[in-house]
Design a protein around this motif. Sequence first.
Motif, PDB file in Angstrom:
ATOM      1  N   SER A   5      53.557  12.688  20.557  1.00 39.35           N
ATOM      2  CA  SER A   5      54.912  12.617  21.407  1.00 39.35           C
ATOM      3  C   SER A   5      55.033  10.988  21.605  1.00 39.35           C
ATOM      4  CB  SER A   5      55.186  13.254  22.550  1.00 39.35           C
ATOM      5  OG  SER A   5      55.306  14.663  22.200  1.00 39.35           O
ATOM      6  N   GLY A   6      54.036  10.448  22.163  1.00 36.65           N
ATOM      7  CA  GLY A   6      54.033   8.935  22.672  1.00 36.65           C
ATOM      8  C   GLY A   6      54.101   8.059  21.402  1.00 36.65           C
ATOM      9  N   GLY A   7      53.581   8.310  20.374  1.00 31.84           N
ATOM     10  CA  GLY A   7      53.712   7.385  19.193  1.00 31.84           C
ATOM     11  C   GLY A   7      55.056   7.708  18.542  1.00 31.84           C
ATOM     12  N   ILE A   8      55.661   8.889  18.546  1.00 23.31           N
ATOM     13  CA  ILE A   8      57.210   8.895  17.932  1.00 23.31           C
ATOM     14  C   ILE A   8      58.302   8.217  18.915  1.00 23.31           C
ATOM     15  CG2 ILE A   8      58.667  10.449  17.604  1.00 23.31           C
ATOM     16  CD1 ILE A   8      56.777  12.435  16.633  1.00 23.31           C
ATOM     17  N   MET A   9      57.754   8.373  20.295  1.00 22.70           N
ATOM     18  CA  MET A   9      58.782   7.662  21.223  1.00 22.70           C
ATOM     19  C   MET A   9      58.683   6.119  21.009  1.00 22.70           C
ATOM     20  SD  MET A   9      60.630   9.615  22.791  1.00 22.70           S
ATOM     21  CE  MET A   9      60.964   8.427  24.328  1.00 22.70           C
ATOM     22  N   GLN A  10      57.504   5.652  20.773  1.00 21.62           N
ATOM     23  CA  GLN A  10      57.144   4.302  20.556  1.00 21.62           C
ATOM     24  C   GLN A  10      57.749   3.718  19.346  1.00 21.62           C
ATOM     25  OE1 GLN A  10      56.638   3.012  23.334  1.00 21.62           O
ATOM     26  NE2 GLN A  10      55.352   1.409  22.770  1.00 21.62           N
ATOM     27  N   MET A  11      57.952   4.497  18.223  1.00 26.55           N
ATOM     28  CA  MET A  11      58.898   4.186  17.091  1.00 26.55           C
ATOM     29  C   MET A  11      60.111   3.765  17.463  1.00 26.55           C
ATOM     30  SD  MET A  11      57.809   7.243  14.292  1.00 26.55           S
ATOM     31  CE  MET A  11      59.081   6.930  13.252  1.00 26.55           C
ATOM     32  N   ILE A  12      60.870   4.744  18.278  1.00 26.61           N
ATOM     33  CA  ILE A  12      62.010   4.630  18.825  1.00 26.61           C
ATOM     34  C   ILE A  12      62.049   3.211  19.888  1.00 26.61           C
ATOM     35  CG2 ILE A  12      64.018   5.378  20.049  1.00 26.61           C
ATOM     36  CD1 ILE A  12      62.662   8.154  19.349  1.00 26.61           C
ATOM     37  N   ASN A  13      61.300   3.101  20.699  1.00 28.20           N
ATOM     38  CA  ASN A  13      61.106   2.070  21.777  1.00 28.20           C
ATOM     39  C   ASN A  13      61.019   0.650  21.117  1.00 28.20           C
ATOM     40  OD1 ASN A  13      61.802   4.018  23.586  1.00 28.20           O
ATOM     41  ND2 ASN A  13      59.595   4.374  24.057  1.00 28.20           N
TER      42      ASN A  13
ATOM     43  N   ILE B  24      66.726   5.864  27.914  1.00 28.52           N
ATOM     44  CA  ILE B  24      65.465   6.480  27.542  1.00 28.52           C
ATOM     45  C   ILE B  24      64.515   6.369  28.714  1.00 28.52           C
ATOM     46  CG2 ILE B  24      63.562   6.161  25.924  1.00 28.52           C
ATOM     47  CD1 ILE B  24      65.782   5.777  23.663  1.00 28.52           C
ATOM     48  N   GLY B  25      64.616   5.240  29.336  1.00 29.53           N
ATOM     49  CA  GLY B  25      63.576   4.756  30.292  1.00 29.53           C
ATOM     50  C   GLY B  25      63.830   5.586  31.658  1.00 29.53           C
ATOM     51  N   LEU B  26      64.951   6.173  31.781  1.00 26.44           N
ATOM     52  CA  LEU B  26      65.040   7.076  33.135  1.00 26.44           C
ATOM     53  C   LEU B  26      65.159   8.511  32.674  1.00 26.44           C
ATOM     54  CD1 LEU B  26      67.871   4.713  34.964  1.00 26.44           C
ATOM     55  CD2 LEU B  26      65.163   4.810  35.442  1.00 26.44           C
ATOM     56  N   TYR B  27      65.542   8.675  31.505  1.00 29.27           N
ATOM     57  CA  TYR B  27      65.848  10.224  31.192  1.00 29.27           C
ATOM     58  C   TYR B  27      65.373  10.350  29.589  1.00 29.27           C
ATOM     59  CZ  TYR B  27      67.967  14.736  31.025  1.00 29.27           C
ATOM     60  OH  TYR B  27      68.180  16.136  31.034  1.00 29.27           O
ATOM     61  N   PRO B  28      64.098  10.414  29.596  1.00 27.66           N
ATOM     62  CA  PRO B  28      63.599  10.497  27.865  1.00 27.66           C
ATOM     63  C   PRO B  28      63.795  12.178  27.505  1.00 27.66           C
ATOM     64  CG  PRO B  28      61.658  10.369  29.362  1.00 27.66           C
ATOM     65  CD  PRO B  28      62.941  10.184  30.229  1.00 27.66           C
TER      66      PRO B  28
ATOM     67  N   ILE C 214      57.169  -4.957  27.220  1.00 20.97           N
ATOM     68  CA  ILE C 214      55.856  -4.753  27.742  1.00 20.97           C
ATOM     69  C   ILE C 214      55.777  -3.515  28.492  1.00 20.97           C
ATOM     70  CG2 ILE C 214      55.689  -7.380  27.880  1.00 20.97           C
ATOM     71  CD1 ILE C 214      56.170  -7.155  30.812  1.00 20.97           C
ATOM     72  N   GLY C 215      56.805  -2.535  28.600  1.00 19.29           N
ATOM     73  CA  GLY C 215      56.472  -1.224  29.403  1.00 19.29           C
ATOM     74  C   GLY C 215      56.785  -1.296  30.682  1.00 19.29           C
ATOM     75  N   LEU C 216      57.726  -1.842  31.273  1.00 17.97           N
ATOM     76  CA  LEU C 216      57.962  -1.656  32.716  1.00 17.97           C
ATOM     77  C   LEU C 216      58.406  -0.507  33.031  1.00 17.97           C
ATOM     78  CD1 LEU C 216      58.068  -3.381  35.328  1.00 17.97           C
ATOM     79  CD2 LEU C 216      60.597  -3.740  34.783  1.00 17.97           C
ATOM     80  N   PRO C 217      57.859   0.370  34.007  1.00 14.15           N
ATOM     81  CA  PRO C 217      58.670   1.568  34.513  1.00 14.15           C
ATOM     82  C   PRO C 217      60.197   1.502  34.662  1.00 14.15           C
ATOM     83  CG  PRO C 217      56.419   1.153  35.503  1.00 14.15           C
ATOM     84  CD  PRO C 217      56.800  -0.045  34.716  1.00 14.15           C
ATOM     85  N   GLY C 218      60.718   2.445  34.349  1.00 14.12           N
ATOM     86  CA  GLY C 218      62.294   2.340  34.278  1.00 14.12           C
ATOM     87  C   GLY C 218      62.931   2.046  33.054  1.00 14.12           C
ATOM     88  N   LEU C 219      62.239   1.494  32.111  1.00 10.86           N
ATOM     89  CA  LEU C 219      62.613   0.916  30.745  1.00 10.86           C
ATOM     90  C   LEU C 219      61.881   1.731  29.474  1.00 10.86           C
ATOM     91  CD1 LEU C 219      62.943  -2.762  31.439  1.00 10.86           C
ATOM     92  CD2 LEU C 219      65.289  -1.003  31.239  1.00 10.86           C
ATOM     93  N   ASN C 220      62.522   1.685  28.556  1.00 11.03           N
ATOM     94  CA  ASN C 220      62.103   2.863  27.462  1.00 11.03           C
ATOM     95  C   ASN C 220      60.869   2.514  27.097  1.00 11.03           C
ATOM     96  OD1 ASN C 220      63.137   0.129  26.403  1.00 11.03           O
ATOM     97  ND2 ASN C 220      63.190   0.969  24.378  1.00 11.03           N
TER      98      ASN C 220
ATOM     99  N   PHE D 244      57.983   1.902  28.686  1.00  9.15           N
ATOM    100  CA  PHE D 244      57.005   2.640  29.326  1.00  9.15           C
ATOM    101  C   PHE D 244      56.630   4.237  29.070  1.00  9.15           C
ATOM    102  CE2 PHE D 244      56.183   5.367  32.971  1.00  9.15           C
ATOM    103  CZ  PHE D 244      55.087   4.942  33.587  1.00  9.15           C
ATOM    104  N   VAL D 245      57.701   4.926  28.600  1.00  9.70           N
ATOM    105  CA  VAL D 245      57.701   6.391  28.356  1.00  9.70           C
ATOM    106  C   VAL D 245      56.874   6.578  27.165  1.00  9.70           C
ATOM    107  CG1 VAL D 245      59.007   8.546  27.591  1.00  9.70           C
ATOM    108  CG2 VAL D 245      60.030   6.650  29.228  1.00  9.70           C
TER     109      VAL D 245
END
Length: 527
Positions: A333-341, A471-475, A390-396, A398-399
């Motif tokens: 799931s994380g890998g697929i989300m990173q495709m999008i992010n 996406i960061g707040l509501y994935p 760089i994956g700050l919490p609250g932005l896409n 991080f998820v």
Amino acid sequence: MPLLSWIIFLPMLGAFVLLLAGGKRPGPLRGIATAVTIVDLLLCIRLWSQASGAESSGIYLFSHVIDWVPAVGFRYAVGVDGLAVVMVTLTAFISALCIPASFKYIQKREKSYYILMLLLQTGMMGTFMATDLLLFFLFWELMLVPMYLLIGIWGGKLRIYASLKFFLYTAFGSALMLIAIFCLAFHIWDPQWTGPLSFSFETLIEAGVPENFQVWMFAAFFLAFAIKMPLFPVHTWLPYAHTEAPTAGSVILAGILLKTGIYGYLRFAVPLFPYGAKVFAPVLLTLGLIGIVYGALLALVQTDVKRLVAYSSVSHMGTLVVGLYAANLAGVSGGIMQMINHGLSTGALFLVVGMIYERRHTRDIADFGGLSKVMPVYAAFFMLFTLSSIGLPGLNGFVGEFLIFVGLAQRSIIGLVIAVTGVILGAVYMLWLYQRVFFGEVTNDKNRGLTDLDTREVLILTALLLVCIWIGLYPAPVLDMIQPSTERIVDAMTWSTDPTWSDTFHASMPAVPEILDVHGAAGASGH
């Protein structure tokens, strides 16, 4: 014509309209191209809406099949599951932004440019929807030619070298994949049958492939997909293609084309050749881990802004591959989300780099400094997309990274440490880049008179930023959409239940508690 076919061929229809359009005035050409991409995006949003409440009968939520050339078993077969729905929507969204982002940058042969951009969009849409392997190959090749021409005609000083390298690398991988496709078709074909060959994904899955044959087939398929990702060490075409491509070309490369390699691996290579994927798993996971650190270290020493972002993609793709090879729900799931992010964040970075290049005609970091004083709005957008990358919490960003880390924690502590190291290095080179470009005094007189972003540029970047924040707040909507696809992929990863798999890196840890319900309550709360 079914909705799926409209989504695929509407851009091609728009390209045909542009071809017939008379005159060379840029206004009508830009208007037609923009309208086509916006309508295609609206069709994809409608598809997403329909898919949200649909129940699949088999693999796909929606499908459409026509016997195109029955004599040889060639079918026009398209279909979408949740993963495909997300990817075609991302494709339409980024394409709709790339056309208006090109208005200032492209000043010559505009008609040809917009025609190629629309044909490229058709190729990408078809690649994500094709369920017949031969049709998949045709769309895969259709993507190659427009991008080759976009780089070769509208690129930078080394555009010919970059476009040829891109073409030769991709064509080599494609040739191996085509051979493998025909080998598969002949493998399940009985010479005594009166029927034609079959390239149907469903038929090949049902027929099954012997284990020793799977190893060779997986190698051929995955090499084609690894080149497109790209995965270390077949990544060397990427920095040149990214650096020399026009701005929209770089955005499409980072946002969509690299993802077709990951998508092809998940859609075809793993389900068709699970044993082959298991055999190659240690090698590919090792290459992914090397790519994380290698790409980050090369990004640290770059003096060209665009080249730095290009090498960051090599590192991000390594993280993505490692997440997939965790072979559990969290990692995949994380890998697929990173495709999008990655498509959103890195595509946005290439856009902002292109905007400063249009003003200064240079990408050397040393030519900037203190830009926040003369371009405060631009500096704010650049910072937000840097934090997203760089994956700050609250932005896409991080998820996806968090889910990958959870997946790796259940497999290999060494893999987890290396992946986290890549994230730390990513923060170092991106924040160091931001410091050199935006902080301090304006030392170059050519930067003092720069104009800040105009309304068109602000609207383009705002659209991207809103999606990154959403996406960061509501994935949960994205995770819910890809859940059935993710479960099928994990089921196909036969090594996922092998207790010795964690020993690949000679270090393992007990399975952590189920701290994250990937698609349940945690997803609903935005993780």
